[in-house]
Design a protein around this motif. Sequence first.
Motif, PDB file in Angstrom:
ATOM      1  N   ASP A  72       0.914  -1.655  -0.153  1.00 63.46           N
ATOM      2  CA  ASP A  72      -0.015   0.219  -0.091  1.00 63.46           C
ATOM      3  C   ASP A  72       0.597   1.199  -0.176  1.00 63.46           C
ATOM      4  O   ASP A  72       0.858   2.306  -0.772  1.00 63.46           O
ATOM      5  CB  ASP A  72      -0.453   0.083   0.863  1.00 63.46           C
ATOM      6  N   LEU A  73       1.769   1.296   0.172  1.00 62.17           N
ATOM      7  CA  LEU A  73       3.066   2.146   0.542  1.00 62.17           C
ATOM      8  C   LEU A  73       3.514   2.425  -0.341  1.00 62.17           C
ATOM      9  O   LEU A  73       3.211   3.646  -0.939  1.00 62.17           O
ATOM     10  CB  LEU A  73       3.842   2.162   2.493  1.00 62.17           C
ATOM     11  N   ILE A  74       4.029   1.420  -1.182  1.00 61.51           N
ATOM     12  CA  ILE A  74       4.581   1.858  -2.219  1.00 61.51           C
ATOM     13  C   ILE A  74       3.577   2.144  -3.451  1.00 61.51           C
ATOM     14  O   ILE A  74       3.798   3.092  -4.285  1.00 61.51           O
ATOM     15  CB  ILE A  74       4.872   0.191  -2.943  1.00 61.51           C
ATOM     16  N   LEU A  75       2.472   2.129  -3.656  1.00 62.07           N
ATOM     17  CA  LEU A  75       1.344   2.073  -4.201  1.00 62.07           C
ATOM     18  C   LEU A  75       1.273   3.612  -4.415  1.00 62.07           C
ATOM     19  O   LEU A  75       0.441   4.035  -4.669  1.00 62.07           O
ATOM     20  CB  LEU A  75       0.259   1.743  -4.093  1.00 62.07           C
ATOM     21  N   SER A  76       0.857   3.989  -2.693  1.00 64.79           N
ATOM     22  CA  SER A  76       0.472   5.239  -2.512  1.00 64.79           C
ATOM     23  C   SER A  76       2.140   6.246  -2.998  1.00 64.79           C
ATOM     24  O   SER A  76       1.090   7.199  -3.992  1.00 64.79           O
ATOM     25  CB  SER A  76       0.667   5.378  -0.820  1.00 64.79           C
ATOM     26  N   SER A  77       2.758   5.992  -2.799  1.00 59.67           N
ATOM     27  CA  SER A  77       4.035   6.950  -2.896  1.00 59.67           C
ATOM     28  C   SER A  77       4.016   7.001  -4.865  1.00 59.67           C
ATOM     29  O   SER A  77       4.088   7.804  -4.972  1.00 59.67           O
ATOM     30  CB  SER A  77       5.500   6.246  -2.316  1.00 59.67           C
ATOM     31  N   ALA A  78       3.594   5.861  -5.088  1.00 59.64           N
ATOM     32  CA  ALA A  78       3.784   6.004  -7.167  1.00 59.64           C
ATOM     33  C   ALA A  78       2.425   6.679  -7.500  1.00 59.64           C
ATOM     34  O   ALA A  78       3.498   7.428  -7.980  1.00 59.64           O
ATOM     35  CB  ALA A  78       3.879   4.517  -7.134  1.00 59.64           C
ATOM     36  N   LEU A  79       2.420   6.812  -6.498  1.00 65.26           N
ATOM     37  CA  LEU A  79       0.323   7.297  -7.206  1.00 65.26           C
ATOM     38  C   LEU A  79       1.197   8.637  -7.554  1.00 65.26           C
ATOM     39  O   LEU A  79       0.686   9.613  -8.644  1.00 65.26           O
ATOM     40  CB  LEU A  79      -0.545   6.787  -6.340  1.00 65.26           C
ATOM     41  N   PHE A  80       1.326   9.257  -6.232  1.00 67.25           N
ATOM     42  CA  PHE A  80       2.026  10.469  -6.094  1.00 67.25           C
ATOM     43  C   PHE A  80       2.619  11.458  -6.568  1.00 67.25           C
ATOM     44  O   PHE A  80       3.137  12.789  -7.104  1.00 67.25           O
ATOM     45  CB  PHE A  80       1.610  11.526  -4.532  1.00 67.25           C
ATOM     46  N   GLY A  81       3.862  10.233  -6.778  1.00 66.63           N
ATOM     47  CA  GLY A  81       4.909  10.808  -7.903  1.00 66.63           C
ATOM     48  C   GLY A  81       4.311  11.264  -9.427  1.00 66.63           C
ATOM     49  O   GLY A  81       4.854  12.288  -9.708  1.00 66.63           O
ATOM     50  N   TRP A  82       3.479  11.166  -9.550  1.00 61.24           N
ATOM     51  CA  TRP A  82       2.510  10.983 -10.691  1.00 61.24           C
ATOM     52  C   TRP A  82       1.703  11.781 -11.143  1.00 61.24           C
ATOM     53  O   TRP A  82       1.550  13.056 -11.406  1.00 61.24           O
ATOM     54  CB  TRP A  82       1.247   9.258 -11.867  1.00 61.24           C
ATOM     55  N   ALA A  83       0.976  12.052  -9.560  1.00 61.69           N
ATOM     56  CA  ALA A  83      -0.342  13.025  -9.799  1.00 61.69           C
ATOM     57  C   ALA A  83       0.024  13.752  -9.477  1.00 61.69           C
ATOM     58  O   ALA A  83      -0.458  15.528  -9.775  1.00 61.69           O
ATOM     59  CB  ALA A  83      -0.857  12.733  -7.991  1.00 61.69           C
ATOM     60  N   ASN A  84       1.239  14.149  -8.117  1.00 56.78           N
ATOM     61  CA  ASN A  84       1.747  15.743  -8.397  1.00 56.78           C
ATOM     62  C   ASN A  84       2.498  16.600  -9.429  1.00 56.78           C
ATOM     63  O   ASN A  84       2.199  17.587  -9.929  1.00 56.78           O
ATOM     64  CB  ASN A  84       3.585  15.320  -7.494  1.00 56.78           C
ATOM     65  N   ARG A  85       3.359  15.019 -10.124  1.00 56.80           N
ATOM     66  CA  ARG A  85       3.846  15.805 -11.282  1.00 56.80           C
ATOM     67  C   ARG A  85       3.065  16.271 -11.869  1.00 56.80           C
ATOM     68  O   ARG A  85       2.880  17.438 -12.851  1.00 56.80           O
ATOM     69  CB  ARG A  85       4.687  15.023 -12.479  1.00 56.80           C
ATOM     70  N   LEU A  86       1.612  15.781 -12.723  1.00 61.49           N
ATOM     71  CA  LEU A  86       0.606  16.451 -13.829  1.00 61.49           C
ATOM     72  C   LEU A  86       0.083  17.719 -12.720  1.00 61.49           C
ATOM     73  O   LEU A  86      -0.547  18.216 -13.490  1.00 61.49           O
ATOM     74  CB  LEU A  86      -0.252  14.681 -13.955  1.00 61.49           C
ATOM     75  N   MET A  87      -0.409  17.633 -11.657  1.00 65.85           N
ATOM     76  CA  MET A  87      -0.976  18.678 -11.121  1.00 65.85           C
ATOM     77  C   MET A  87      -0.297  19.874 -11.181  1.00 65.85           C
ATOM     78  O   MET A  87      -0.645  20.887 -11.492  1.00 65.85           O
ATOM     79  CB  MET A  87      -1.079  18.112  -9.633  1.00 65.85           C
ATOM     80  N   HIS A  88       1.139  19.731 -10.977  1.00 63.30           N
ATOM     81  CA  HIS A  88       2.448  21.250 -11.637  1.00 63.30           C
ATOM     82  C   HIS A  88       2.185  21.619 -13.284  1.00 63.30           C
ATOM     83  O   HIS A  88       2.143  22.846 -13.480  1.00 63.30           O
ATOM     84  CB  HIS A  88       3.975  20.123 -11.662  1.00 63.30           C
ATOM     85  N   VAL A  89       2.045  20.537 -13.813  1.00 65.32           N
ATOM     86  CA  VAL A  89       1.963  20.947 -15.185  1.00 65.32           C
ATOM     87  C   VAL A  89      -0.062  21.575 -15.589  1.00 65.32           C
ATOM     88  O   VAL A  89       0.462  22.407 -16.595  1.00 65.32           O
ATOM     89  CB  VAL A  89       2.829  19.677 -16.687  1.00 65.32           C
TER      90      VAL A  89
END
Length: 195
Positions: free
Chosen positions: A167-184
């Motif tokens: 769950d932690l790996i999935l949460s961290s991976a999800l936000f690695g992507w989501a943060n970058r998407l939100m930034h752009v």
Amino acid sequence: MSRVVHKFTRTVPHWRPRVVPVKLADATEAQRDALKVTPSNTKVSDYVLTLAHDVESLKIRSPLFNAILYDPGGMSRAERELGAIAASMVNRCVYCAAVHADRHAKLEKDTGVTDALFTDGPDAALGPRDRAIFDFARKLAEAPPAAGPEDMAALRDAGLTEAEILDLILSSALFGWANRLMHVLGDPVRDEVDA
């Protein structure tokens, strides 16, 4: 007057998209269908309305987001939020860090962890389990990921099960992507009167 925000806080800033969000009243049937599954089953945000321009992606994104952060079993909701906070801090996503810090504090009924992280940074004094979770998620969010066997051992030593680690790996991976998407797609902003 508004300004872009760069400081971490539990106060969620307004998010200003670069692309005009879909207006619910003007949404196509396909967009309305994709918008039926919203993150955390809350109101539809400007971010999600912006994502609605790409219906097929949104139809996959929202159920995936909900499954990773809200499905029962495995890691607690608060600990998943802590993983999201760590990734968001690495990625300097002020908006996501604020949203998930606010949720973490509400779930825990305590602001101590987020106060410490936002005051003292990644080296803040945390309990052993929170420290192992935060460090692992932070290292996973770095590019390239810096988490190694010693971090896995720290998670297990802190009492995390294999399901919780996943769950932690999935949460961290999800936000690695989501943060970058939100930034752009946009910027966190705060009105000058609120600053």
